[in-house]
Design a protein around this motif. Structure first.
Motif, PDB file in Angstrom:
ATOM      1  N   SER A 152      33.337  45.097  41.195  1.00  0.00           N
ATOM      2  CA  SER A 152      31.912  44.822  41.029  1.00  0.00           C
ATOM      3  C   SER A 152      31.085  45.653  42.007  1.00  0.00           C
ATOM      4  O   SER A 152      31.187  45.489  43.219  1.00  0.00           O
ATOM      5  N   GLY A 153      30.271  46.535  41.472  1.00  0.00           N
ATOM      6  CA  GLY A 153      29.462  47.421  42.295  1.00  0.00           C
ATOM      7  C   GLY A 153      28.028  46.953  42.409  1.00  0.00           C
ATOM      8  O   GLY A 153      27.691  45.807  42.092  1.00  0.00           O
ATOM      9  N   SER A 154      27.160  47.855  42.859  1.00  0.00           N
ATOM     10  CA  SER A 154      25.748  47.517  43.027  1.00  0.00           C
ATOM     11  C   SER A 154      24.900  48.779  43.003  1.00  0.00           C
ATOM     12  O   SER A 154      25.293  49.814  43.566  1.00  0.00           O
ATOM     13  N   GLU A 155      23.730  48.680  42.380  1.00  0.00           N
ATOM     14  CA  GLU A 155      22.777  49.787  42.437  1.00  0.00           C
ATOM     15  C   GLU A 155      22.312  50.047  43.867  1.00  0.00           C
ATOM     16  O   GLU A 155      21.836  51.135  44.184  1.00  0.00           O
ATOM     17  N   PRO A 230      26.802  44.841  37.876  1.00  0.00           N
ATOM     18  CA  PRO A 230      26.264  43.919  36.866  1.00  0.00           C
ATOM     19  C   PRO A 230      24.752  44.064  36.721  1.00  0.00           C
ATOM     20  O   PRO A 230      24.160  43.475  35.828  1.00  0.00           O
ATOM     21  N   GLY A 231      24.134  44.852  37.621  1.00  0.00           N
ATOM     22  CA  GLY A 231      22.689  45.008  37.594  1.00  0.00           C
ATOM     23  C   GLY A 231      21.987  43.872  38.319  1.00  0.00           C
ATOM     24  O   GLY A 231      22.609  42.966  38.878  1.00  0.00           O
ATOM     25  N   ALA A 290      26.530  52.157  36.597  1.00  0.00           N
ATOM     26  CA  ALA A 290      25.431  51.291  37.030  1.00  0.00           C
ATOM     27  C   ALA A 290      24.184  51.636  36.233  1.00  0.00           C
ATOM     28  O   ALA A 290      24.195  52.542  35.392  1.00  0.00           O
ATOM     29  N   SER A 291      23.114  50.922  36.501  1.00  0.00           N
ATOM     30  CA  SER A 291      21.857  51.164  35.804  1.00  0.00           C
ATOM     31  C   SER A 291      21.371  52.592  36.059  1.00  0.00           C
ATOM     32  O   SER A 291      21.376  53.064  37.199  1.00  0.00           O
TER      33      SER A 291
END
Length: 334
Positions: A152-155, A230-231, A290-291
């Motif tokens: 699980s990543g992140s912007e 997941p945004g 990601a987004s």
């Protein structure tokens, strides 16, 4: 560069897949379990949780919501803040896993504190425990060939400015394991100074996790690896776990971002996870997804964007791998 080929699972495996999700009793983890249970090829979902009672409650709820028998769901006790727990969890898994979602984490209230392993609690809970779980599963032959693994990543790892949110993209003073390790120990700035804000520390952990996953993709070509954000997702446990006053700030911001269409619900965030691990997206192994703009909406492979080529840097990827192994080798070998 030549794309790494990942072998596909057998026909039998495709008809009877096992999925495992960490942090599975709430938020994105719970929703991922629910969505995976609706997939025709999934025959077993394992909830990896630190609290057995909450995990059992989640199983009952999932059974009611999905119509699946409670036996469809299994529980493995796994506390991602405890490396020994993660290793034990890997060995306790019955059979093999085909879809692995490394979801647990967030911004703990005590995130700046250094844990018994010598890294910040934020890094331990988001990355280090997952690295032990993943590598212990590989070492113990708990992943089927062709298994799809997702972190699980992140912007935030790209740098993110939305309204009052201004998260800094991680910058490594040296492009080696020492430079990466300084982020893991909470002192990444010139002169060994700490992170300016908790959000930067969280973003750094997610960025290092993405680099590590890309390194793993080149080292273990039997499996498919990816980092997926997941945004900006309202309704997760992030706001509850965040330190004061961020917990209240996040709740208010998520509410307004949702109204503005710059955030989405848990179902949409979890769908990103499920689309990736079920092979509905055609991104190469090692990708960071990601987004494309902001923290919601259309996704893209971030490492191919000119502003984020650091995530495609093999040297930096391996530096992240080396730095992480400084802290987990003793646990894995012992």
């Amino acid at each position: 560069t030549k794309e790494i080929e990942v072998s596909a699972p057998s026909a039998q495996a495709r008809m009877s897949l096992t999925a495992l999700i960490t942090g599975a009793n709430v938020g994105l983890g719970y929703e991922s379990c629910k969505q995976l249970a609706q997939e025709d090829t999934i025959s077993r979902v394992i909830l990896a949780c630190r609290n057995e009672s909450k995990a059992k409650d989640a199983v009952k709820s999932l059974s009611q919501e999905t119509g699946k028998p409670e036996g469809f769901f299994e529980i493995v006790i796994c506390d991602v803040s405890d490396l020994a727990s993660c290793k034990i969890a890997a060995t306790s898994i019955k059979g093999k896993v085909d879809r692995l979602i490394l979801n647990a984490g967030g911004m703990p209230a005590n995130g700046k504190e250094i844990d018994s392993n010598g890294v910040t609690n934020t890094f331990a809970q988001n990355v280090l425990g997952h690295a032990v779980l993943l590598e212990a599963m590989i070492k113990g032959d708990k992943l089927n060939s062709g298994a799809r693994v997702m972190f699980s990543g992140s912007e935030g790892a790209m740098g993110l400015k939305m309204g009052p949110i201004n998260i800094k993209k991680p910058v490594f003073l040296t492009q080696d394991a020492d430079g990466v390790a300084s982020h893991m120990t909470g002192k990444p700035l010139e002169g060994g100074k700490p992170f300016a804000q908790d959000e930067d520390m969280y973003a750094s952990a997610k960025g290092i996790g993405a680099l590590y996953m890309a390194s793993m993709a080149r080292k273990h070509t039997k499996y498919h690896f990816a980092t997926v954000s997941p945004g900006m997702t309202a309704g997760t446990d992030v706001a509850n776990k965040a330190p004061f006053p961020l917990n209240y700030v996040f709740k208010v911001l998520f509410f307004f971002f949702s109204l503005m269409g710059t955030a989405h619900n848990v179902s949409t965030g979890a769908k990103r996870y499920v689309d990736q691990v079920m092979g509905k997206w055609d991104y190469p192994t090692g990708a960071f997804i990601a987004s494309k703009l902001g923290a919601s909406g259309e996704v893209a492979e971030i490492s191919k964007m000119e502003a984020h080529t650091m995530f495609a840097d093999a040297k930096l990827q391996d530096a992240a791998y080396e730095a992480i192994h400084r802290y987990i080798n003793t646990v894995l070998v012992g």
